[in-house]
Write an enzyme that holds these catalytic residues in place. Structure first.
Site, PDB file in Angstrom:
ATOM      1  CB  THR A  92      31.374 -71.062 -25.085  1.00  0.00           C
ATOM      2  OG1 THR A  92      32.667 -70.907 -24.505  1.00  0.00           O
ATOM      3  CG2 THR A  92      30.568 -69.802 -24.893  1.00  0.00           C
ATOM      4  CB  SER A  93      31.832 -74.481 -20.330  1.00  0.00           C
ATOM      5  OG  SER A  93      31.411 -75.650 -20.967  1.00  0.00           O
ATOM      6  CD  GLN A  94      30.366 -70.281 -14.201  1.00  0.00           C
ATOM      7  OE1 GLN A  94      29.814 -71.348 -13.970  1.00  0.00           O
ATOM      8  NE2 GLN A  94      30.420 -69.301 -13.314  1.00  0.00           N
TER       9      GLN A  94
END
Length: 383
Positions: A92-94
């Site tokens: 899950t991206s920044q």
């Protein structure tokens, strides 16, 4: 069905969204409301990896884990290990990057969106919270698709549909789409996406450029395909024709260069913050296809590792400090210094000040790539 949140969690989520707005990643009320209401912890499939160790996330999440989940951090949810069901990297991206991409999409109620790269399903759920319309998210991994769909259901994101499909081909059955967003690093835009995009639609994607994956926004202008810089970002690589490097462009080097004596030239450029350094990095990538990142003993990676790399002649780096370091032919270092000075003379343009025309390659599975970069001339100097 909207999930019931534990006491104190709505306040934590609101603070998380407000912090992203203070940092400038969120600019609109609709995106802030999505971050404040879509529970990120429900999109962590059992846990996440940190420094080689799997951190389980139980159904009842304690304050310490919530503090980490609702922070501006990417979380690695899958790694290529035998005990990992997906057997590949996924995350899950920044949140800062997710928010800026959602803002670049300029989402409004009713817009239909295709996402390439399902991840945990969190991006798709945030998108659905803004548009209230169908969001189709696709991935080549059946494990990741199943987890994303289950997470969307847990979070009450009823308009999210996760499907297993080849990202290069998109998903024409649910098109056309008003927006297409890509959450993996690619080297070009698939023509299939253009066939599935409305005439006034937008694609937001991280395109490989100079050894990293800055995000671009792609739109049509009559028969032309235009790209403009959005922000610095970096993503895990896609596979297949979506990640085929063009001739004349140097990929990021995966192994450190052999140890060699380094020559240093002090202050060939300005001292830069990390974000402004990415602006310089992006600009160098528009000037030379030999721009990439490379590591070598004797240089601190935290000071920046962008360089011009010519395997037959040498390598020259520029760091946050403004100092240059090189090995091999001094002419490579001189070329780098010339490009750095040209960036300064232009007023240090940011990533968002750059635009390009994209053209199709001649490959059997073609993609559209930027062919000529330009700097906007109406931007203020000295940002």
């Amino acid at each position: 069905m909207t999930p019931t949140l534990a006491p104190g969690l709505p306040q934590r989520m609101a603070a998380y969204a407000a912090d992203l707005r203070r940092r400038g990643a969120i600019r609109t009320d609709t995106v802030e409301h999505a971050f404040a209401t879509v529970p990120r912890h429900l999109f962590i499939p059992g846990g996440f990896w940190r420094t080689g160790r799997f951190i389980p996330v139980p159904e009842q999440v304690g304050d310490e884990l919530l503090e980490e989940i609702y922070a501006d951090k990417a979380l690695m949810t899958h790694v290529p290990k035998d005990e990992d069901a997906a057997g590949r990297y996924s995350s899950t991206s920044q949140p800062r990057v997710i928010a800026a991409m959602l803002e670049a999409l300029q989402l409004t109620c009713g817009l239909r969106v295709l996402e390439i790269g399902a991840g945990t399903g969190y991006n798709a759920a945030l998108t659905a919270a803004i548009t209230g319309a169908e969001v189709v998210t696709i991935d080549v991994s059946d494990v990741i698709v199943a987890e994303a769909q289950q997470a969307a259901q847990r979070a009450g994101a009823t308009t999210v549909t996760a499907l297993m499909a080849d990202g290069y081909l998109g998903h024409p059955d649910r098109g056309p789409y008003d927006r297409i967003v890509v959450t993996c690093g690619i080297t070009g835009i698939s023509p299939h996406w253009l066939d599935q995009l409305t005439d006034d639609g937008t694609i937001v994607a991280p395109l490989a450029h100079g050894g990293f994956h800055p995000t671009l926004a792609i739109t049509r202008d009559g028969r032309r395909l235009l790209g403009r810089g959005v922000m610095s970002s970096d993503f895990m690589n896609a596979a297949g024709p979506l990640y085929a490097w063009p001739d004349g462009q140097t990929p990021a080097l995966t192994e450190p260069l052999p140890t060699q004596p380094l020559t240093t030239r002090k202050c060939i450029g300005p001292v830069l913050s990390p974000e402004r350094y990415y602006d310089l990095w992006f600009h160098l990538g528009t000037r030379s296809g030999r721009t990439t990142r490379a590591y070598v003993d004797g240089l601190d990676p935290s000071l920046g590792m962008v360089c011009l790399h010519d395997p037959d002649r040498g390598t020259a780096w520029i760091q946050h400090t403004g100092d240059s370091h090189f090995v091999g032919d001094p002419a490579v270092a001189h070329e780098l210094a010339t490009h750095v000075q040209a960036w300064a003379d232009l007023g240090q343009p940011a990533i968002a000040d750059h635009h390009a025309v994209l053209e199709s390659t001649d490959a059997d599975e073609p993609v559209f790539r930027p062919v000529a970069w330009h700097v906007n001339t109406d931007q203020p100097a000295g940002r």
